[in-house]
Design a protein around this motif. Sequence first.
Motif, PDB file in Angstrom:
ATOM      1  N   PHE A  36      -1.113  -9.894   5.998  1.00 15.43           N
ATOM      2  CA  PHE A  36       0.049  -8.976   6.025  1.00 15.43           C
ATOM      3  C   PHE A  36       0.125  -7.859   6.556  1.00 15.43           C
ATOM      4  N   ARG A  37       1.223  -6.948   7.078  1.00 16.64           N
ATOM      5  CA  ARG A  37       1.140  -5.865   7.475  1.00 16.64           C
ATOM      6  C   ARG A  37       2.575  -5.128   7.099  1.00 16.64           C
ATOM      7  N   GLN A  38       2.379  -3.844   6.863  1.00 19.32           N
ATOM      8  CA  GLN A  38       3.577  -3.054   6.448  1.00 19.32           C
ATOM      9  C   GLN A  38       3.512  -1.513   7.071  1.00 19.32           C
ATOM     10  N   ALA A  39       4.484  -1.418   8.106  1.00 17.28           N
ATOM     11  CA  ALA A  39       4.684  -0.447   8.782  1.00 17.28           C
ATOM     12  C   ALA A  39       5.420   0.763   8.037  1.00 17.28           C
ATOM     13  N   PRO A  40       5.604   1.937   8.237  1.00 14.87           N
ATOM     14  CA  PRO A  40       6.349   2.945   7.500  1.00 14.87           C
ATOM     15  C   PRO A  40       7.619   2.790   7.342  1.00 14.87           C
ATOM     16  N   GLY A  41       8.316   2.602   6.518  1.00 10.42           N
ATOM     17  CA  GLY A  41       9.945   2.395   6.349  1.00 10.42           C
ATOM     18  C   GLY A  41      10.451   0.901   6.429  1.00 10.42           C
ATOM     19  N   LYS A  42       9.178   0.043   6.443  1.00  8.34           N
ATOM     20  CA  LYS A  42       9.405  -1.330   6.582  1.00  8.34           C
ATOM     21  C   LYS A  42       8.848  -2.412   5.395  1.00  8.34           C
ATOM     22  N   THR A  90       1.307  -1.153  14.946  1.00 11.00           N
ATOM     23  CA  THR A  90       0.843  -0.290  14.141  1.00 11.00           C
ATOM     24  C   THR A  90       1.487  -0.469  12.782  1.00 11.00           C
ATOM     25  N   ALA A  91       0.231  -0.525  11.698  1.00  8.72           N
ATOM     26  CA  ALA A  91       0.840  -0.784  10.377  1.00  8.72           C
ATOM     27  C   ALA A  91      -0.200  -0.678   9.565  1.00  8.72           C
ATOM     28  N   VAL A  92      -0.126  -0.790   8.138  1.00  7.02           N
ATOM     29  CA  VAL A  92      -1.391  -0.898   7.243  1.00  7.02           C
ATOM     30  C   VAL A  92      -1.343  -2.569   7.333  1.00  7.02           C
ATOM     31  N   TYR A 114      -3.692 -12.408  -5.053  1.00  7.73           N
ATOM     32  CA  TYR A 114      -4.421 -11.372  -5.146  1.00  7.73           C
ATOM     33  C   TYR A 114      -4.249 -10.663  -3.816  1.00  7.73           C
ATOM     34  N   TRP A 115      -4.275  -9.335  -3.691  1.00  6.94           N
ATOM     35  CA  TRP A 115      -4.352  -8.557  -2.696  1.00  6.94           C
ATOM     36  C   TRP A 115      -5.524  -7.687  -2.514  1.00  6.94           C
ATOM     37  N   GLY A 116      -5.726  -7.285  -1.439  1.00  7.46           N
ATOM     38  CA  GLY A 116      -6.650  -6.223  -0.990  1.00  7.46           C
ATOM     39  C   GLY A 116      -6.241  -5.051  -0.861  1.00  7.46           C
ATOM     40  N   LYS A 117      -6.914  -3.987  -0.725  1.00 10.67           N
ATOM     41  CA  LYS A 117      -6.395  -2.620  -0.289  1.00 10.67           C
ATOM     42  C   LYS A 117      -6.243  -2.601   1.268  1.00 10.67           C
ATOM     43  N   GLY A 118      -5.284  -2.164   1.730  1.00 12.61           N
ATOM     44  CA  GLY A 118      -5.065  -1.933   3.317  1.00 12.61           C
ATOM     45  C   GLY A 118      -5.851  -1.262   4.132  1.00 12.61           C
ATOM     46  N   THR A 119      -5.747  -1.738   5.324  1.00  3.76           N
ATOM     47  CA  THR A 119      -6.639  -0.896   6.390  1.00  3.76           C
ATOM     48  C   THR A 119      -5.548  -0.691   7.346  1.00  3.76           C
ATOM     49  N   GLN A 120      -5.703   0.697   7.782  1.00  2.06           N
ATOM     50  CA  GLN A 120      -4.948   1.277   8.798  1.00  2.06           C
ATOM     51  C   GLN A 120      -4.959   0.697  10.256  1.00  2.06           C
ATOM     52  N   VAL A 121      -4.195   0.263  11.015  1.00  2.00           N
ATOM     53  CA  VAL A 121      -4.263   0.032  12.509  1.00  2.00           C
ATOM     54  C   VAL A 121      -3.144   0.706  13.133  1.00  2.00           C
TER      55      VAL A 121
END
Length: 125
Positions: A36-42, A90-92, A114-121
Amino acid sequence: VQLQASGGGLVQAGGSLRLSCAASGRTFSNYLMGWFRQAPGKEREFVAAITWRGDSTLYADSVKGRFTISGDDAKNTVYLQMNSLKPDDTAVYYCAANQALFIATMYQPRNMNYWGKGTQVTVSS
């Protein structure tokens, strides 16, 4: 149970990155694995999923043809190969595991066990 994501970084548009998600603490052979990914504000959004056996994959429309998810059972690791990257990518990025039977359940973040900690792209234009 731990999911450890790695491989993020800064890349120019059109470039490539490969993310890795190492699973530990239990056997994930009966799990669905995904990114999954999460961009700022989304909101967090689905990117790709795979059965641990590797016999079925699922992709968000926005990444089809550019991203490839794969798994290495021996290493308990899932990969996300990202090609032709765009600034919109661009997202975590987070990896996740789901103990459901049907891969379609991977579309919804709330279904993950389960979730892992994110990695920034970060993709620069």
